[in-house]
Motif scaffolding. Structure first.
Motif, PDB file in Angstrom:
ATOM      1  N   ARG A   1     -16.201 -16.760 -41.897  1.00 24.49           N
ATOM      2  CA  ARG A   1     -17.631 -16.131 -42.261  1.00 24.49           C
ATOM      3  C   ARG A   1     -18.398 -16.444 -40.910  1.00 24.49           C
ATOM      4  N   THR A   2     -18.216 -17.657 -40.392  1.00 25.07           N
ATOM      5  CA  THR A   2     -18.851 -17.592 -39.118  1.00 25.07           C
ATOM      6  C   THR A   2     -18.366 -16.939 -38.249  1.00 25.07           C
ATOM      7  N   VAL A   3     -17.077 -16.617 -37.832  1.00 22.73           N
ATOM      8  CA  VAL A   3     -16.748 -15.825 -36.810  1.00 22.73           C
ATOM      9  C   VAL A   3     -17.270 -14.427 -36.715  1.00 22.73           C
ATOM     10  N   ASP A   4     -17.063 -14.002 -38.066  1.00 23.20           N
ATOM     11  CA  ASP A   4     -17.804 -12.831 -38.470  1.00 23.20           C
ATOM     12  C   ASP A   4     -19.003 -12.439 -38.118  1.00 23.20           C
ATOM     13  N   PHE A   5     -19.842 -13.331 -38.454  1.00 27.46           N
ATOM     14  CA  PHE A   5     -21.186 -13.383 -38.377  1.00 27.46           C
ATOM     15  C   PHE A   5     -21.600 -13.488 -36.870  1.00 27.46           C
ATOM     16  N   VAL A   6     -20.942 -14.387 -35.982  1.00 26.16           N
ATOM     17  CA  VAL A   6     -21.266 -14.547 -34.616  1.00 26.16           C
ATOM     18  C   VAL A   6     -21.057 -13.229 -33.744  1.00 26.16           C
ATOM     19  N   ALA A   7     -19.585 -12.928 -34.237  1.00 26.83           N
ATOM     20  CA  ALA A   7     -19.101 -11.424 -33.409  1.00 26.83           C
ATOM     21  C   ALA A   7     -20.127 -10.200 -33.747  1.00 26.83           C
ATOM     22  N   GLY A   8     -20.497 -10.161 -34.988  1.00 22.76           N
ATOM     23  CA  GLY A   8     -21.660  -9.029 -35.016  1.00 22.76           C
ATOM     24  C   GLY A   8     -22.565  -9.216 -34.339  1.00 22.76           C
ATOM     25  N   ALA A   9     -23.390 -10.597 -34.072  1.00 20.20           N
ATOM     26  CA  ALA A   9     -24.452 -10.987 -33.403  1.00 20.20           C
ATOM     27  C   ALA A   9     -24.119 -10.546 -31.790  1.00 20.20           C
ATOM     28  N   ASN A  10     -23.084 -11.060 -31.566  1.00 16.59           N
ATOM     29  CA  ASN A  10     -22.419 -10.639 -30.181  1.00 16.59           C
ATOM     30  C   ASN A  10     -22.242  -9.171 -29.632  1.00 16.59           C
ATOM     31  N   TYR A  11     -21.665  -8.456 -30.696  1.00 15.84           N
ATOM     32  CA  TYR A  11     -21.667  -6.980 -30.574  1.00 15.84           C
ATOM     33  C   TYR A  11     -22.831  -6.443 -30.343  1.00 15.84           C
ATOM     34  N   SER A  12     -23.976  -6.852 -30.964  1.00 17.48           N
ATOM     35  CA  SER A  12     -25.460  -6.332 -30.916  1.00 17.48           C
ATOM     36  C   SER A  12     -26.062  -6.344 -29.615  1.00 17.48           C
ATOM     37  N   ILE A  13     -25.500  -7.471 -28.734  1.00 19.26           N
ATOM     38  CA  ILE A  13     -25.860  -7.562 -27.534  1.00 19.26           C
ATOM     39  C   ILE A  13     -24.793  -6.928 -26.608  1.00 19.26           C
ATOM     40  N   ASP A  14     -24.024  -6.201 -26.694  1.00 19.95           N
ATOM     41  CA  ASP A  14     -22.922  -5.740 -26.054  1.00 19.95           C
ATOM     42  C   ASP A  14     -21.962  -6.870 -25.408  1.00 19.95           C
ATOM     43  N   GLY A  15     -21.873  -8.054 -26.188  1.00 21.61           N
ATOM     44  CA  GLY A  15     -21.135  -8.968 -25.433  1.00 21.61           C
ATOM     45  C   GLY A  15     -19.884  -8.873 -25.626  1.00 21.61           C
ATOM     46  N   GLN A  16     -18.935  -9.825 -25.142  1.00 21.17           N
ATOM     47  CA  GLN A  16     -17.490  -9.880 -25.541  1.00 21.17           C
ATOM     48  C   GLN A  16     -17.162 -11.220 -26.129  1.00 21.17           C
ATOM     49  N   GLN A  17     -15.857 -11.095 -26.719  1.00 25.22           N
ATOM     50  CA  GLN A  17     -15.204 -12.297 -27.221  1.00 25.22           C
ATOM     51  C   GLN A  17     -13.801 -12.329 -26.857  1.00 25.22           C
ATOM     52  N   GLN A  18     -13.233 -13.601 -27.226  1.00 23.69           N
ATOM     53  CA  GLN A  18     -11.931 -13.730 -26.956  1.00 23.69           C
ATOM     54  C   GLN A  18     -11.599 -14.976 -28.092  1.00 23.69           C
ATOM     55  N   HIS A  19     -10.451 -15.029 -28.579  1.00 23.39           N
ATOM     56  CA  HIS A  19      -9.795 -15.926 -29.516  1.00 23.39           C
ATOM     57  C   HIS A  19      -9.106 -16.831 -28.393  1.00 23.39           C
ATOM     58  N   LEU A  20      -9.495 -18.048 -28.247  1.00 20.38           N
ATOM     59  CA  LEU A  20      -8.864 -18.912 -27.404  1.00 20.38           C
ATOM     60  C   LEU A  20      -7.548 -19.844 -28.072  1.00 20.38           C
ATOM     61  N   ALA A  21      -7.672 -20.208 -29.347  1.00 17.79           N
ATOM     62  CA  ALA A  21      -6.812 -20.905 -30.141  1.00 17.79           C
ATOM     63  C   ALA A  21      -7.054 -20.962 -31.464  1.00 17.79           C
TER      64      ALA A  21
END
Length: 104
Positions: free
Chosen positions: A61-81
């Motif tokens: 739930r946390t990852v989904d929320f943060v990913a959505g917020a990051n997407y809203s500012i044209d950010g990027q994400q990466q799963h590290l481990a």
């Protein structure tokens, strides 16, 4: 007549130039802390989010929320481990390094 004071926009631009970009590592214990994580990359910082102390459902739930917020500012994400994620605001380039190992 020239003014010695900066306009509000000039002052804001100056402040942004003066801020150092950082990588912030944050370990969340509960979903209630998620807004603190989002504010970090909204301020232009890169965030490494450690969810290893959360149960699986809350972590997702946390990852989904943060990913959505990051997407809203044209950010990027990466799963590290498992349980570790990197969120970078627009303007931060993520590059993958390919490590070659010699055969023994």
């Amino acid at each position: 007549m020239p003014s010695d004071s900066l306009s509000a926009n000039e002052a804001k631009g100056f402040q942004l130039q003066q801020q150092q970009r950082q990588v912030v590592v944050m370990q969340l214990q509960s979903f209630e802390q998620v807004t603190q994580a989002v504010q970090i990359f909204w301020q232009g910082q890169t965030l490494i989010l450690d969810l290893t102390q959360m149960d699986t459902i809350q972590a997702q739930r946390t990852v989904d929320f943060v990913a959505g917020a990051n997407y809203s500012i044209d950010g990027q994400q990466q799963h590290l481990a498992p349980g570790l994620f990197l969120f970078a605001p627009k303007g931060v380039r993520l590059a993958k390094a390919v490590v070659e190992t010699a055969e023994l």
